[in-house]
Write an enzyme that holds these catalytic residues in place. Structure first.
Site, PDB file in Angstrom:
ATOM      1  N   HIS A  39     -21.171   0.212 -15.411  1.00 18.91           N
ATOM      2  CA  HIS A  39     -21.052   1.669 -15.384  1.00 18.91           C
ATOM      3  C   HIS A  39     -21.156   2.219 -16.808  1.00 18.91           C
ATOM      4  O   HIS A  39     -20.993   1.492 -17.791  1.00 18.91           O
ATOM      5  CB  HIS A  39     -19.730   2.117 -14.743  1.00 18.91           C
ATOM      6  CG  HIS A  39     -18.516   1.619 -15.470  1.00 18.91           C
ATOM      7  ND1 HIS A  39     -17.957   0.384 -15.229  1.00 18.91           N
ATOM      8  CD2 HIS A  39     -17.752   2.194 -16.435  1.00 18.91           C
ATOM      9  CE1 HIS A  39     -16.903   0.214 -16.011  1.00 18.91           C
ATOM     10  NE2 HIS A  39     -16.755   1.300 -16.749  1.00 18.91           N
ATOM     11  N   TYR A  78     -11.112   6.559 -26.674  1.00 20.05           N
ATOM     12  CA  TYR A  78     -10.884   5.711 -25.504  1.00 20.05           C
ATOM     13  C   TYR A  78     -12.194   5.227 -24.897  1.00 20.05           C
ATOM     14  O   TYR A  78     -12.320   4.046 -24.525  1.00 20.05           O
ATOM     15  CB  TYR A  78     -10.066   6.468 -24.450  1.00 20.05           C
ATOM     16  CG  TYR A  78      -9.877   5.672 -23.183  1.00 20.05           C
ATOM     17  CD1 TYR A  78      -8.960   4.621 -23.127  1.00 20.05           C
ATOM     18  CD2 TYR A  78     -10.635   5.951 -22.046  1.00 20.05           C
ATOM     19  CE1 TYR A  78      -8.803   3.873 -21.974  1.00 20.05           C
ATOM     20  CE2 TYR A  78     -10.486   5.213 -20.886  1.00 20.05           C
ATOM     21  CZ  TYR A  78      -9.568   4.171 -20.855  1.00 20.05           C
ATOM     22  OH  TYR A  78      -9.417   3.425 -19.716  1.00 20.05           O
ATOM     23  N   GLU A  83     -12.996  -3.526 -25.498  1.00 14.09           N
ATOM     24  CA  GLU A  83     -12.611  -4.545 -24.521  1.00 14.09           C
ATOM     25  C   GLU A  83     -13.622  -4.705 -23.388  1.00 14.09           C
ATOM     26  O   GLU A  83     -13.902  -5.827 -22.951  1.00 14.09           O
ATOM     27  CB  GLU A  83     -11.226  -4.220 -23.933  1.00 14.09           C
ATOM     28  CG  GLU A  83     -10.077  -4.334 -24.930  1.00 14.09           C
ATOM     29  CD  GLU A  83      -9.923  -3.074 -25.766  1.00 14.09           C
ATOM     30  OE1 GLU A  83      -8.945  -3.001 -26.521  1.00 14.09           O
ATOM     31  OE2 GLU A  83     -10.768  -2.160 -25.655  1.00 14.09           O
ATOM     32  N   GLY A 176       2.134  55.983 -57.382  1.00 14.02           N
ATOM     33  CA  GLY A 176       1.919  54.549 -57.165  1.00 14.02           C
ATOM     34  C   GLY A 176       2.346  54.057 -55.797  1.00 14.02           C
ATOM     35  O   GLY A 176       2.487  52.842 -55.590  1.00 14.02           O
ATOM     36  N   SER A 178       0.691  54.214 -52.744  1.00 12.24           N
ATOM     37  CA  SER A 178      -0.364  53.473 -52.040  1.00 12.24           C
ATOM     38  C   SER A 178      -0.680  52.154 -52.727  1.00 12.24           C
ATOM     39  O   SER A 178      -0.953  51.147 -52.063  1.00 12.24           O
ATOM     40  CB  SER A 178      -1.630  54.329 -51.935  1.00 12.24           C
ATOM     41  OG  SER A 178      -1.432  55.413 -51.048  1.00 12.24           O
TER      42      SER A 178
END
Length: 278
Positions: A39, A78, A83, A176, A178
């Protein structure tokens, strides 16, 4: 249900089937294995989510397919195990790891922004906004703190509570306000010039644990959004624009209003306000 990551097994007899994929596939890896029978076992990652029948058609040969469990990296490792391997493994395309899609999109934009602007103007707009913000965050501003800025700086270094709103009041302009508000963006603050409640809440809901800076233009002073301020400061609110979401946060945050006008005591409780005069 549609999914983009799948594992598959294709049984065969005789000659090894040759797998070929088209532009719908982002990545695939497979090998010939033999247990009780021959397979092919592999994983396939699609560029777009697809249903069971479509995945089988892409692989061919009536394979057994399942939605992937775990990460794509774990599944890829995997199906390449030694094996039971007879031949292979073989691969197609490039593995797209979790979280890497945004980087690839940004890379495509930087390579040819005009091309993306033509093909996908919405994505190009977001990529350009991200690029501009990154450039803004890198820019270091040397500030010689004024007395009111030093007072505010010391105050926002303290632990926030669930009630206090800091109101920075400077009627003349040029104090000052902003500049200081924009500097807070570089420290992870949410910055807004005000607007409709649901517009503000929608933007803030993207990361609702940020400290908040309202930098209110003089022309908008008469339309001060006290409702949004209280909802955000209370740490429980609903954002109903586009995707409705109820948000309740345990983390308290600072909320600072930079304005050319004093607060209106008929629209917000006086005990909530700490005033800093410019």
């Amino acid at each position: 249900m549609a999914c983009s990551n799948w594992v598959f097994t294709r049984n065969f007899q005789g000659a090894l089937p040759l797998l070929s994929f088209d532009e719908r596939v982002q990545y695939a890896v497979w090998q010939h294995e033999r247990g009780t029978h021959d397979h092919i076992q592999g994983v396939i990652q699609l560029k777009k989510k697809a249903r069971f029948s479509t995945v089988k058609e892409i692989i061919g040969g009536n394979p057994h397919v399942e939605k992937m469990k775990g990460t794509i990296e774990e599944a890829s490792a995997y199906v390449q195990k030694e094996e039971t391997r007879v031949a292979g493994p073989w691969s197609y395309g490039d593995l797209l790891k979790r979280g890497s899609h945004r980087r690839k999109t940004m890379e495509r934009y930087l390579e040819d922004p005009e091309e993306m602007q033509l093909k996908d103007p919405d994505t190009a707009l977001r990529c350009n906004a991200k690029r501009l913000k990154e450039d803004f965050m890198k820019e270091k501003t040397k500030l010689q703190l004024r007395p009111w800025q030093k007072e505010l700086h010391d105050l926002i270094l303290t632990e926030p509570d669930d009630r206090t709103i800091i109101w920075v009041y400077g009627p003349d302009g040029g104090e000052g306000k902003s500049m200081f508000a924009k500097e807070l963006i570089k420290y992870g603050w949410f910055y807004t010039a005000g607007g409709k409640t649901q517009d503000i809440l929608y933007m803030y809901a993207q990361d609702p644990e940020r400290n908040i800076a309202f930098d209110v233009p003089r022309c908008s002073s008469e339309m001060m959004n006290y409702q949004a301020m209280e909802m955000m400061k209370n740490r429980c609110f609903a954002s109903t624009k586009y995707r409705s979401v109820d948000l309740c946060c345990n983390k308290n945050v600072h909320l600072v209003v930079f304005a050319n006008v004093a607060y209106d005591p008929t629209k917000i409780s006086e005990d909530r306000i700490v005033i800093i005069n410019c």
